[in-house]
Design a protein around this motif. Structure first.
Motif, PDB file in Angstrom:
ATOM      1  N   ILE A 112       0.955  -1.145   0.170  1.00 51.74           N
ATOM      2  CA  ILE A 112       0.158   0.089  -0.136  1.00 51.74           C
ATOM      3  C   ILE A 112       0.787   1.405   0.146  1.00 51.74           C
ATOM      4  O   ILE A 112       0.621   2.095  -0.769  1.00 51.74           O
ATOM      5  CB  ILE A 112      -1.033  -0.128   1.322  1.00 51.74           C
ATOM      6  CG1 ILE A 112      -1.934  -1.094   0.965  1.00 51.74           C
ATOM      7  CG2 ILE A 112      -1.674   1.294   1.262  1.00 51.74           C
ATOM      8  CD1 ILE A 112      -2.965  -1.304   2.143  1.00 51.74           C
ATOM      9  N   TRP A 113       1.836   1.243   0.693  1.00 50.24           N
ATOM     10  CA  TRP A 113       2.828   2.451   0.773  1.00 50.24           C
ATOM     11  C   TRP A 113       3.450   2.520  -0.561  1.00 50.24           C
ATOM     12  O   TRP A 113       3.326   3.728  -1.028  1.00 50.24           O
ATOM     13  CB  TRP A 113       3.738   2.539   1.938  1.00 50.24           C
ATOM     14  CG  TRP A 113       3.335   2.410   3.280  1.00 50.24           C
ATOM     15  CD1 TRP A 113       2.352   3.159   3.541  1.00 50.24           C
ATOM     16  CD2 TRP A 113       3.980   2.116   4.548  1.00 50.24           C
ATOM     17  NE1 TRP A 113       2.090   3.034   5.179  1.00 50.24           N
ATOM     18  CE2 TRP A 113       3.137   2.767   5.715  1.00 50.24           C
ATOM     19  CE3 TRP A 113       5.240   1.547   4.795  1.00 50.24           C
ATOM     20  CZ2 TRP A 113       3.548   2.352   7.146  1.00 50.24           C
ATOM     21  CZ3 TRP A 113       5.592   1.200   6.325  1.00 50.24           C
ATOM     22  CH2 TRP A 113       4.660   1.803   7.285  1.00 50.24           C
ATOM     23  N   ALA A 115       2.276   1.791  -3.382  1.00 46.28           N
ATOM     24  CA  ALA A 115       1.364   2.273  -4.338  1.00 46.28           C
ATOM     25  C   ALA A 115       1.169   3.732  -4.055  1.00 46.28           C
ATOM     26  O   ALA A 115       0.560   4.386  -5.103  1.00 46.28           O
ATOM     27  CB  ALA A 115       0.002   1.480  -4.110  1.00 46.28           C
ATOM     28  N   GLU A 116       1.176   4.326  -2.955  1.00 48.35           N
ATOM     29  CA  GLU A 116       1.149   5.586  -2.552  1.00 48.35           C
ATOM     30  C   GLU A 116       2.205   6.567  -2.995  1.00 48.35           C
ATOM     31  O   GLU A 116       2.369   7.765  -2.303  1.00 48.35           O
ATOM     32  CB  GLU A 116       0.579   6.021  -1.075  1.00 48.35           C
ATOM     33  CG  GLU A 116      -1.018   5.113  -1.017  1.00 48.35           C
ATOM     34  CD  GLU A 116      -1.978   6.002  -1.881  1.00 48.35           C
ATOM     35  OE1 GLU A 116      -1.964   7.162  -1.731  1.00 48.35           O
ATOM     36  OE2 GLU A 116      -2.775   5.353  -2.524  1.00 48.35           O
ATOM     37  N   LEU A 118       5.120   6.062  -1.385  1.00 52.01           N
ATOM     38  CA  LEU A 118       6.092   6.201   0.129  1.00 52.01           C
ATOM     39  C   LEU A 118       7.140   5.376   0.091  1.00 52.01           C
ATOM     40  O   LEU A 118       7.174   4.213  -0.462  1.00 52.01           O
ATOM     41  CB  LEU A 118       4.908   5.946   1.370  1.00 52.01           C
ATOM     42  CG  LEU A 118       3.955   6.886   1.683  1.00 52.01           C
ATOM     43  CD1 LEU A 118       2.716   6.465   2.557  1.00 52.01           C
ATOM     44  CD2 LEU A 118       4.577   8.144   2.354  1.00 52.01           C
ATOM     45  N   LYS A 249       1.622  10.849   6.447  1.00 50.27           N
ATOM     46  CA  LYS A 249       0.943  10.514   5.430  1.00 50.27           C
ATOM     47  C   LYS A 249       0.840   8.709   5.306  1.00 50.27           C
ATOM     48  O   LYS A 249      -0.374   8.263   5.028  1.00 50.27           O
ATOM     49  CB  LYS A 249       1.566  10.897   4.267  1.00 50.27           C
ATOM     50  CG  LYS A 249       1.379  10.245   2.761  1.00 50.27           C
ATOM     51  CD  LYS A 249       1.844  10.660   1.654  1.00 50.27           C
ATOM     52  CE  LYS A 249       1.322  10.304   0.238  1.00 50.27           C
ATOM     53  NZ  LYS A 249       2.019  10.685  -0.804  1.00 50.27           N
ATOM     54  N   THR A 253      -2.560   6.922   5.122  1.00 47.25           N
ATOM     55  CA  THR A 253      -3.046   6.129   3.817  1.00 47.25           C
ATOM     56  C   THR A 253      -3.500   4.663   4.532  1.00 47.25           C
ATOM     57  O   THR A 253      -4.326   4.169   3.679  1.00 47.25           O
ATOM     58  CB  THR A 253      -1.382   5.790   3.252  1.00 47.25           C
ATOM     59  OG1 THR A 253      -1.035   6.990   2.761  1.00 47.25           O
ATOM     60  CG2 THR A 253      -1.618   4.558   2.216  1.00 47.25           C
TER      61      THR A 253
END
Length: 324
Positions: A112-113, A115-116, A118, A249, A253
């Protein structure tokens, strides 16, 4: 000081969930007893409750109005207890079911990180000692091998040579069938807590961790006084603010609320921060980091506990049971 608008009597009858069945039971009991004493010192009607010894449905039968989750690891920090409390309609501290479950899974958190956008170190999921060796060849030395769904560095090995891969995999897989290998980032180890929800969420001061020989393991985390915790962190100008922004963030997220603490490594050469993981039920022992960071802002341990408790919530607020 704690928000003077918090009426501790209005918090009702509170269960401090501690102990549980995870590998972090001992630490959880230390956290829970600290929280229990702090809440009682502030006049909260707080009671100890160990899910390893009592059924959760007793919380409803005994009229508890909210829960402070001081459980760590699986069966407490992974969305399972959160889901049970949702069904019982009893508000609880910390992130909800999905955020807790995702954050406990280091692989899903990283996906997830990433994909964002990060920053998080490169990794490989492995299923055998042979795959661990292949990951070592790809990621290089040193390499971290650890269980995907465990905390407190339990089952973790810093692999320096190919010959260590087999034993590292065996140790990690003894704690969790899901095992990961992660690129080691050489540099400063820091952590940053977050308090609050949505727009009110704020990052607390960054803590720089200086462990003996750079080994911040289970023993050095909880049972020695040799590890140094620096607050203020003493990082170069602008680095602390950049880390706080990234951590905030990362917190949002994953959909976290209430509180959490993210661990970060700063590359010694590039000074780039890398997110390692996020803890959704942070420790509250005498060596724990959230109270240390909060204290640097003038928030005492006792008032921190009350503030976290006051933020207890449900994913579905309409599910609060009658009388809570």
């Amino acid at each position: 000081m704690v928000d003077q608008m918090i009426d501790v009597k209005a918090l009702g009858k509170v269960a401090v969930l501690m102990g549980g069945r995870s590998a972090e039971r001992e630490v959880s009991l230390m956290s829970g007893n600290g929280v229990l004493a702090a809440l009682r010192a502030r006049g909260v009607d707080a009671h100890a409750f160990d899910p390893a010894e009592r059924r959760l449905d007793e919380l409803a039968r005994e009229g508890f109005d909210r829960c402070f989750i001081a459980l760590h690891g699986r069966f407490g920090e992974d969305g399972t207890v959160q889901g049970a409390l949702e069904l019982l309609g009893i508000p609880y501290t910390g992130p909800g079911v999905m955020a807790s479950s995702v954050a406990m899974d280091k692989l899903m958190t990283k996906r997830i990180w990433l994909a964002e956008g990060l920053p998080t170190p490169a990794w490989r999921q492995v299923h055998s000692a042979e795959e661990t060796l292949a990951a070592f060849e790809a990621l290089g030395a040193p390499m971290i091998v650890k269980p995907v769904r465990e905390g407190s560095t339990i089952g973790l090995t810093k692999v320096m040579t190919a010959e260590q891969c087999e034993a590292a995999y065996a140790l990690a897989s003894s704690q969790d069938p899901m095992v990961m290998c992660e690129q080691f980032i050489d540099g400063d180890e820091v952590t940053c807590p977050v308090l609050g929800t949505d727009a009110q969420a704020r990052a607390l001061p960054v803590i720089r961790i200086v462990a003996p020989d750079g080994n911040y393991d289970y023993q050095n985390k909880y049972f020695t006084d040799d590890t140094k915790y620096l607050v203020p962190c003493g990082l170069p100008a602008g680095e602390e603010e950049a880390i706080q922004a990234i951590v905030l963030k990362a917190y949002r997220t994953l959909g976290c609320r209430g509180w959490a603490r993210a661990d970060v490594m700063i590359d010694r050469r590039t000074r780039r921060p890398w997110l390692l993981e996020i803890n959704t039920s942070p420790g509250m022992t005498g060596h724990s980091l959230v109270p240390m960071s909060a204290r640097a802002t003038g928030l005492s341990y006792e008032d921190l506990c009350v503030q976290v408790l006051a933020g207890a919530a449900l994913d579905n607020p309409s599910a609060i049971r009658s009388g809570a």
